[in-house]
Design an enzyme around this catalytic site. Structure first.
Site, PDB file in Angstrom:
ATOM      1  N   ASP A 623      32.564  19.249 -25.783  1.00  7.35           N
ATOM      2  CA  ASP A 623      31.598  18.927 -24.735  1.00  7.35           C
ATOM      3  C   ASP A 623      30.518  18.019 -25.314  1.00  7.35           C
ATOM      4  O   ASP A 623      29.719  18.454 -26.136  1.00  7.35           O
ATOM      5  CB  ASP A 623      30.973  20.203 -24.192  1.00  7.35           C
ATOM      6  CG  ASP A 623      30.281  19.981 -22.859  1.00  7.35           C
ATOM      7  OD1 ASP A 623      30.067  20.957 -22.145  1.00  7.35           O
ATOM      8  OD2 ASP A 623      29.973  18.815 -22.541  1.00  7.35           O
ATOM      9  N   HIS A 710      38.303  14.373 -14.782  1.00  9.04           N
ATOM     10  CA  HIS A 710      36.844  14.410 -14.978  1.00  9.04           C
ATOM     11  C   HIS A 710      36.359  13.217 -15.797  1.00  9.04           C
ATOM     12  O   HIS A 710      35.343  12.589 -15.458  1.00  9.04           O
ATOM     13  CB  HIS A 710      36.475  15.724 -15.677  1.00  9.04           C
ATOM     14  CG  HIS A 710      35.014  15.888 -15.909  1.00  9.04           C
ATOM     15  ND1 HIS A 710      34.136  16.261 -14.904  1.00  9.04           N
ATOM     16  CD2 HIS A 710      34.246  15.733 -17.036  1.00  9.04           C
ATOM     17  CE1 HIS A 710      32.906  16.322 -15.394  1.00  9.04           C
ATOM     18  NE2 HIS A 710      32.936  16.013 -16.682  1.00  9.04           N
TER      19      HIS A 710
END
Length: 797
Positions: A623, A710
């Site tokens: 992330d 995404h």
């Protein structure tokens, strides 16, 4: 005949079904659509500068006939194009130079290309006009936005877009909207086409069909010429470009027209071969051109110079005549064979097998067979028996020949089957990697004595320390009733002094012993102001600090969001974090009260072989891979002095539906994110830092990085260069309540989080596994020196 009926019906349906906008009349690759791109304004106006949306929203056209050149800014606000008296120049260091080559950006930006590099200008046109696919103005996916998919018959405003141009140092801003406007219901047009096929097919039942065939062929040519002209006139470019669009890029259109003209000549002279030519040419146009444009019947916008009604009308006429002439053909041939047989002296019986067009001259003796290569003998349209005597005033029709009548039942079978086959086809077209082994763990290291500098041009905690700390707390405070600017000023002084002490390892409140015996553990304290802080104190609020808009599908808890003052506290040790939280809370007493607060965590320093590696979230993915470089893009460079060097923080508490996620295969998870779970590399290959190839195709077709992945939707290249640094924390507050405390730092949320989130809520495959539950926005002022306090430039003004 029944077999023929079934064959025609099947052929019509099979040809119609594959028809799609991609094979239709298109301008710039775009055919009929319900997406509408509108240019609202170019402000301020500049003499000689004209910007237009062209090709049904596919591209922009900039024409500059003024004396000075205009620069178009790219997706990261870098110079992309220069258009002026000397022609057009393109910056090869702008990613837009490559992404804009394709309608869907299905290209790879070469390694080393960066909007931060010095421009590398190359001349691409001599004239002061340029057209390009600008991905800010159109929908980039092959799937509908969720709001549209849920209610396709309703109008939707999908996004508002803006593009910056610069002339003589003065910015020119182009603004517009992308909207969904539902099209009409097509059933009336389908019915009209079906009836038209039956009506034209009925020509085959006439005893004297030639005049009707001529009229139908002329109407076919006229309708298709008007339809093609309407498309050619909206094709940008030179006269030759428009002529090319008019005749068809592969010359099929003009070839069919030529065949139809030959058909007219043959029909005028009475040759049966004219019926064959008319049916062949008309059917070819109907099948390859007319039916592939069928989406105009149910979509609201199509590239056409005149009204949508004329576009649909000419298309309906083209399809009806094309199929109708094909239906009429076997009956015309059969009836004329029968007439020829009866009209010959001693010839065969009516209906006797003969070569099409093999009709006698109507004088004594049997009809002579045609010589190979010779044209068929004529049967004039006014003398079906072949006597060569034209009809005139008072001329009599030949006597009825019973055996030449076409059985009406079979005619209806074939005509109905073909018509229904074609219409049904159009209606159906309308309706229609293993994980890598775990790396060895490095031995733990002592981190408690490490410090992060509190003073500097930027507040600590935004980009420093370089590695996000293992523990974090995010919260908000509200000013109490009656607290004015003096009270707020004193609170910020106290908080600043406390942060100086705590980050250096000293205690700010003597009896706070929560972290007694511990070092500062890389502690950072970052403070900012929410929109309501300015409203309560009567201060001028920055334009970019407007409350975040509502996003589709979100159900946020207002009690755990927003706030007058925002605080982010992070450190490598949870007790150090909590002492800072308690200290600021105690110092705020009487001026501000806690509104909400949340704790999160990440990987502990020293627990991995590489402390600089990107950390993982609770979904198991890395992330923060896509954080901008250089990250300094997230600092404010204009606006009020107190904010320059500061940043805007968007906070979101995002619940992850981990049970659903864990039940999904690793391969499917990679498709949802667009990256591999083990390495963080894009699914197109490479390592974590390898640029994603958004144009890569699967061997069997389709994009490797899916349209709803995404990473595709969030990448800066497709979001006006939106730059955000994400430094969030995971949280776990009990069974079923785990996820991400999302923190995104940026220079302007209007060009960062807001446009990106709009794209994500519309199409992100990850939406099925997450829920946004709280939200907040804060303006974080610049850093301070050893004598100042946070927000001093605002509160002392």
């Amino acid at each position: 005949m029944r077999r023929l009926a079934l064959l025609i019906a099947a052929f019509a349906a099979l040809v119609v079904l594959p028809a799609s906008p991609a094979s239709a009349h298109t301008v710039g690759g775009v055919g009929a659509t319900n997406f509408h791109t509108t240019l609202s304004a170019l402000s301020p106006a500049a003499p000689g500068v004209r910007l237009a949306v062209i090709e049904n929203g596919s591209r922009l056209e900039l024409r500059n006939t003024g004396p000075t050149e205009v620069t178009v800014r790219g997706y990261a606000d870098e110079p992309y194009l220069r258009v002026g008296p000397d022609g057009v120049y393109e910056n090869r260091q702008s990613p837009a130079a490559y992404l804009n080559q394709s309608r869907y950006a299905q290209v790879t930006v070469p390694p080393g290309v960066s909007p931060k590099n010095q421009p590398d200008w190359h001349k691409v046109a001599d004239e002061p006009v340029y057209r390009w696919h600008d991905h800010r103005i159109h929908w980039m996916l092959n799937t509908l936005p969720p709001a549209v998919a849920a209610a396709p018959t309703e109008a939707h405003r999908i996004t508002a877009w803006s593009i910056t141009l610069v002339q003589d140092g003065r910015p020119l801003t182009a603004t517009g909207t992308l909207e969904w406007r539902p099209g009409p219901q097509p059933w009336g047009w389908f019915a009209a086409v079906g009836l038209g096929i039956l009506a034209v097919g009925a020509i085959g039942a006439l005893r004297r069909p030639y005049r009707a065939l001529i009229a139908a062929t002329v109407a076919m040519i006229a309708a298709d010429v008007v339809h093609a002209a309407g498309i050619a006139l909206v094709t940008p470019g030179s006269v030759l470009d428009r002529i090319g669009a008019f005749v068809g890029g592969d010359l099929l259109q003009i070839t069919c027209w030529f065949v139809l003209v030959l058909a007219l000549l043959a029909l005028r002279k009475g040759y049966v071969v004219g019926a064959w030519l008319a049916a062949g040419g008309a059917a070819m146009i109907a099948l390859t051109s007319g039916m592939s444009d069928a989406p105009v019947f149910w979509r609201s916008s199509a590239p056409f110079a005149w009204s949508a009604a004329l576009n649909r009308g000419t298309l309906a006429v083209t399809v009806a005549l094309g199929f109708g002439l094909l239906v009429a053909l076997p009956f015309v041939v059969r009836s004329q064979k029968a007439v020829a047989g009866v009209g010959s002296d001693g010839g065969g019986e009516a209906g006797e097998a003969a070569v099409p067009g093999d009709v006698g001259p109507g004088v004594g003796g049997a009809p002579a067979p045609p010589t190979p290569g010779d044209p068929a003998e004529p049967v004039t349209p006014d003398d079906p028996a072949g006597s060569g005597t034209p009809d005139g005033p008072g001329a009599e029709d030949p006597a009825p020949v019973a055996s030449s009548d076409v059985p009406r039942r079979r005619f209806v079978e074939i005509a109905g089957a073909a018509g229904l086959g074609g219409v049904a086809g159009a209606a159906l077209g309308y309706a229609s990697a293993p994980d890598r082994p775990t790396e060895p763990v490095a031995p733990p290291t002592r981190t408690g004595q490490e410090k992060v500098a509190f003073h500097g041009p930027h507040q600590a905690g935004i980009l420093s320390p370089a590695r996000r700390q293992a523990q974090g707390w995010i919260g908000a405070f509200d000013l109490v009733d009656g607290a004015g600017t003096p009270a707020a000023r004193e609170l910020l002084r106290r908080w600043t002094d406390a942060a100086r002490a705590l980050t250096s390892g000293r205690r700010a409140v003597v009896d706070n012993l929560i972290s007694a015996g511990l070092g500062p553990a890389s502690l950072t304290v970052t403070v900012g102001f929410g929109p309501t802080f300015f409203d309560k104190l009567g201060l001028t609020r920055p334009e970019a600090l407007a409350p975040l808009p509502a996003f589709a599908g979100e159900r946020l808890d207002p009690a755990r969001g927003d706030g007058d003052l925002g605080v982010v506290i992070a450190a490598e040790d949870p007790l150090v974090v909590q002492e800072a939280v308690r200290t600021l809370t105690r110092l705020a007493a009487g001026v501000a009260r806690p509104r909400w607060g949340m704790s999160g965590f990440g990987a502990a320093k020293g627990s991995a072989a590489d402390d600089g590696a990107t950390q993982r979230n609770l979904m198991g993915f890395l992330d923060g891979t896509g954080n901008p470089k250089p990250a300094e893009q997230v600092f404010v460079t204009d606006g009020p002095a107190w904010l320059r060097g500061g940043s805007y923080l968007v906070f979101r508490r995002i619940r992850m539906l981990l049970d659903d996620w864990d039940a999904t295969t690793v391969d499917r998870q990679a498709q949802v994110i667009g990256r591999r779970k083990d390495s963080g590399a894009p699914t197109t290959g490479g390592t974590e830092t390898t640029p994603a190839d958004f144009g890569a195709q699967e061997p069997g077709g389709g994009l490797v990085i899916r349209p709803d992945a995404h990473v595709r939707l969030a990448t800066p290249a497709f979001n006006n260069g939106a730059a955000m640094v994400r430094r969030g924390f995971s949280y776990a507050d009990g069974p079923g309540d785990s996820g991400l405390l999302f923190l995104a730092w940026q220079a302007d949320p209007r060009r960062g989080f807001i446009p990106v989130q709009r794209r994500l809520v519309d199409a992100d495959a990850l939406n099925a596994f997450i829920r946004h539950e709280t939200s907040a926005l804060f303006a974080m002022p610049a850093g301070v020196d050893a004598t100042g306090y946070l927000g001093q430039g605002l509160l002392d003004a």
